[in-house]
Motif scaffolding. Structure first.
Motif, PDB file in Angstrom:
ATOM      1  N   PHE A 156       0.932  -1.298  -0.567  1.00 34.81           N
ATOM      2  CA  PHE A 156      -0.182  -0.155   0.044  1.00 34.81           C
ATOM      3  C   PHE A 156       0.680   1.128  -0.333  1.00 34.81           C
ATOM      4  N   CYS A 157       1.640   1.710   0.406  1.00 30.95           N
ATOM      5  CA  CYS A 157       2.908   2.181   0.809  1.00 30.95           C
ATOM      6  C   CYS A 157       3.188   2.514  -0.723  1.00 30.95           C
ATOM      7  N   TYR A 158       3.461   1.489  -1.288  1.00 35.88           N
ATOM      8  CA  TYR A 158       4.179   1.910  -2.711  1.00 35.88           C
ATOM      9  C   TYR A 158       2.833   2.231  -3.783  1.00 35.88           C
ATOM     10  N   ALA A 159       1.928   1.692  -3.669  1.00 36.26           N
ATOM     11  CA  ALA A 159       0.750   1.974  -4.255  1.00 36.26           C
ATOM     12  C   ALA A 159       0.539   3.670  -4.688  1.00 36.26           C
ATOM     13  N   ALA A 160       0.396   3.979  -2.845  1.00 30.82           N
ATOM     14  CA  ALA A 160       0.106   5.415  -2.619  1.00 30.82           C
ATOM     15  C   ALA A 160       0.907   6.652  -3.116  1.00 30.82           C
ATOM     16  N   LEU A 161       2.340   5.806  -2.642  1.00 29.35           N
ATOM     17  CA  LEU A 161       3.367   6.668  -3.453  1.00 29.35           C
ATOM     18  C   LEU A 161       3.301   6.698  -4.985  1.00 29.35           C
ATOM     19  N   GLY A 162       2.750   5.677  -5.458  1.00 28.94           N
ATOM     20  CA  GLY A 162       2.550   5.924  -7.086  1.00 28.94           C
ATOM     21  C   GLY A 162       1.324   6.834  -7.257  1.00 28.94           C
ATOM     22  N   VAL A 163       0.210   6.855  -6.572  1.00 26.02           N
ATOM     23  CA  VAL A 163      -1.039   7.497  -6.710  1.00 26.02           C
ATOM     24  C   VAL A 163      -0.350   9.295  -6.129  1.00 26.02           C
ATOM     25  N   LEU A 164       0.379   9.440  -5.639  1.00 24.15           N
ATOM     26  CA  LEU A 164       1.209  10.660  -5.568  1.00 24.15           C
ATOM     27  C   LEU A 164       2.394  11.214  -6.319  1.00 24.15           C
ATOM     28  N   ALA A 165       2.760  10.828  -7.096  1.00 27.83           N
ATOM     29  CA  ALA A 165       4.038  10.821  -7.817  1.00 27.83           C
ATOM     30  C   ALA A 165       3.421  11.184  -8.973  1.00 27.83           C
ATOM     31  N   ILE A 166       1.565  10.936  -9.065  1.00 25.76           N
ATOM     32  CA  ILE A 166       0.919  10.749 -10.203  1.00 25.76           C
ATOM     33  C   ILE A 166       0.239  12.478 -10.616  1.00 25.76           C
ATOM     34  N   VAL A 167       0.239  12.764  -9.043  1.00 26.38           N
ATOM     35  CA  VAL A 167      -0.367  14.108  -8.789  1.00 26.38           C
ATOM     36  C   VAL A 167       0.442  14.901  -8.745  1.00 26.38           C
ATOM     37  N   CYS A 168       2.285  14.556  -8.906  1.00 22.64           N
ATOM     38  CA  CYS A 168       3.103  15.744  -8.850  1.00 22.64           C
ATOM     39  C   CYS A 168       3.856  15.867 -10.190  1.00 22.64           C
ATOM     40  N   ALA A 169       3.707  15.077 -11.216  1.00 26.77           N
ATOM     41  CA  ALA A 169       4.014  14.558 -12.368  1.00 26.77           C
ATOM     42  C   ALA A 169       3.035  15.821 -12.998  1.00 26.77           C
ATOM     43  N   ALA A 170       1.560  15.179 -12.609  1.00 24.06           N
ATOM     44  CA  ALA A 170       0.428  16.443 -13.006  1.00 24.06           C
ATOM     45  C   ALA A 170       0.677  17.989 -13.115  1.00 24.06           C
ATOM     46  N   ILE A 171       0.839  18.353 -11.307  1.00 26.41           N
ATOM     47  CA  ILE A 171       0.680  19.309 -11.156  1.00 26.41           C
ATOM     48  C   ILE A 171       2.323  20.109 -12.106  1.00 26.41           C
ATOM     49  N   ILE A 172       3.276  19.148 -12.316  1.00 30.66           N
ATOM     50  CA  ILE A 172       4.684  20.067 -12.829  1.00 30.66           C
ATOM     51  C   ILE A 172       4.333  19.986 -14.234  1.00 30.66           C
ATOM     52  N   ALA A 173       3.265  19.144 -14.204  1.00 30.41           N
ATOM     53  CA  ALA A 173       2.821  19.587 -16.245  1.00 30.41           C
ATOM     54  C   ALA A 173       2.115  20.793 -16.640  1.00 30.41           C
ATOM     55  N   ILE A 174       1.247  20.909 -15.452  1.00 24.65           N
ATOM     56  CA  ILE A 174       0.431  21.819 -15.599  1.00 24.65           C
ATOM     57  C   ILE A 174       1.599  23.290 -15.483  1.00 24.65           C
ATOM     58  N   HIS A 175       2.400  23.265 -14.312  1.00 24.62           N
ATOM     59  CA  HIS A 175       3.302  24.302 -14.141  1.00 24.62           C
ATOM     60  C   HIS A 175       3.750  25.107 -15.569  1.00 24.62           C
ATOM     61  N   ARG A 176       4.317  23.831 -15.703  1.00 20.39           N
ATOM     62  CA  ARG A 176       4.970  24.297 -17.129  1.00 20.39           C
ATOM     63  C   ARG A 176       4.746  24.098 -18.554  1.00 20.39           C
ATOM     64  N   SER A 177       3.116  24.694 -18.336  1.00 13.77           N
ATOM     65  CA  SER A 177       2.559  24.530 -19.676  1.00 13.77           C
ATOM     66  C   SER A 177       1.871  26.056 -19.498  1.00 13.77           C
ATOM     67  N   ARG A 178       0.932  26.584 -20.987  1.00 12.96           N
ATOM     68  CA  ARG A 178       0.350  27.363 -20.857  1.00 12.96           C
ATOM     69  C   ARG A 178      -1.160  27.246 -20.082  1.00 12.96           C
ATOM     70  N   LEU A 179      -1.432  25.928 -19.937  1.00 12.04           N
ATOM     71  CA  LEU A 179      -2.419  25.485 -18.396  1.00 12.04           C
ATOM     72  C   LEU A 179      -2.298  26.317 -17.675  1.00 12.04           C
ATOM     73  N   GLY A 180      -1.010  26.363 -17.223  1.00  9.17           N
ATOM     74  CA  GLY A 180      -0.579  27.347 -15.222  1.00  9.17           C
ATOM     75  C   GLY A 180      -1.137  28.841 -15.740  1.00  9.17           C
TER      76      GLY A 180
END
Length: 316
Positions: A156-180
């Motif tokens: 479950f640690c790895y599952a939760a870490l995977g979700v956290l990584a996806i959310v963080c990656a989405a935020i980085i992508a938004i922050h660096r894009s026109r959408l941000g």
């Protein structure tokens, strides 16, 4: 270090650390990752786009109930249920945003609507027998990767870490894009953004859909971790308040401030419950209040702002 590279390094380091943690520390790790993910998802709408939501429990609860009900009633694989949960959360966010923002409602009106919708959802689910009603749904314990259940907390640690990584990656992508920049312009001045040709309503709807979908992703993992959900635990107001509190303490609108807030407040909450929960129930709420006042008074940009300033001073 670039944010994307920093994220990869941080995820790899945490993944290597997980097996070394004792059982209780792994439990705290899971809670920090899940609550941090919810707070980061809330921050897309509330911090980056400036639309204060008081009802993000709606998305978390929807994700948990969709995946669990599909598994228990129709035998749908929980991994497919996880995908369905994300789609339902995003659809709910888009529909809520479409209805509210098309009416030019924002600020306190949007906040009250989100709170009301989340409360209505909790009471509706409480009266649907197929969803367990007020008694909730119990998930049979069948530890298997295909069942989205694991024989130890490490999985479950790895599952939760995977979700956290996806959310963080989405935020980085938004922050660096026109959408941000669209979100930023809406947050700073909607009229000026509209004057520059930005479709403000469309930008808000996208923010609500992204925020809802990412928040809903945490619901199935929580449900399979505790093997039980009921309306109060996943659709209740405390879930929404925790997300807001972690974002404010960590740093509203900052890149990873809400995660930092969760990393500080979740272990503090669990520690206070263990030490004083028998004599002073709810003492962690007093600690929340004191910390929030101190942060607003001494560090308006939150803990992330303090950390950024300290790093900048070190680099000089």
């Amino acid at each position: 270090m670039k944010p994307a590279l920093g994220l990869i390094v941080a995820v790899a380091a945490l993944a290597a650390l997980v097996p070394l943690l004792p059982i209780y520390a792994q439990h705290i790790f899971i809670l920090v990752a899940l609550y941090g993910s919810i707070a980061l998802a809330w921050n897309i709408l509330g911090g980056m786009a400036g639309q204060m939501s008081l009802g993000h429990s709606l998305f978390v609860g929807a994700g948990a109930y969709v995946a669990t009900a599909l598994y228990l009633n129709l035998g749908v694989n929980p991994w497919i249920g996880l995908v369905c949960a994300v789609l339902v959360g995003a659809a709910l966010g888009a529909m809520l945003g479409y209805v509210v923002f098309r009416r030019r409602l924002s600020g306190v009106y949007f906040a009250l609507v989100t709170l009301a919708v989340a409360e209505m959802a909790m009471h509706i689910v409480s009266n649907i027998p197929a969803l367990g009603g007020a008694n909730g749904l119990a998930i049979p314990s069948r530890p298997d990767f295909l069942n989205f259940q694991f024989g130890s907390k490490t999985g479950f640690c790895y599952a939760a870490l995977g979700v956290l990584a996806i959310v963080c990656a989405a935020i980085i992508a938004i922050h660096r894009s026109r959408l941000g920049y669209v979100f930023l312009s809406i947050r700073e001045n909607e009229r000026a953004a509209a004057a520059l040709g930005i479709d403000v309503v469309r930008g808000k709807i996208i923010a609500a859909a992204l925020s809802g979908g990412l928040a809903a992703m945490t619901g199935p993992i929580y449900a399979n971790y505790v093997l039980f959900i009921d309306p109060e635990s996943v659709l209740g107001v405390p879930v929404s308040i925790d997300a807001i509190l972690f974002a404010f303490v960590g740093g509203l609108g900052s890149l990873f401030g809400p995660l930092l807030g969760a990393a500080v407040l979740v272990p503090l909450t669990e520690g206070l419950r263990n030490l004083l929960g028998g004599q002073l129930a709810g003492v962690h709420l007093i600690a929340y209040g004191v910390i929030l006042i101190l942060v607003m008074r001494l560090a308006p940009r939150g803990l992330w702002g303090l950390l950024s300033d300290a790093v900048a001073r070190t680099g000089k």
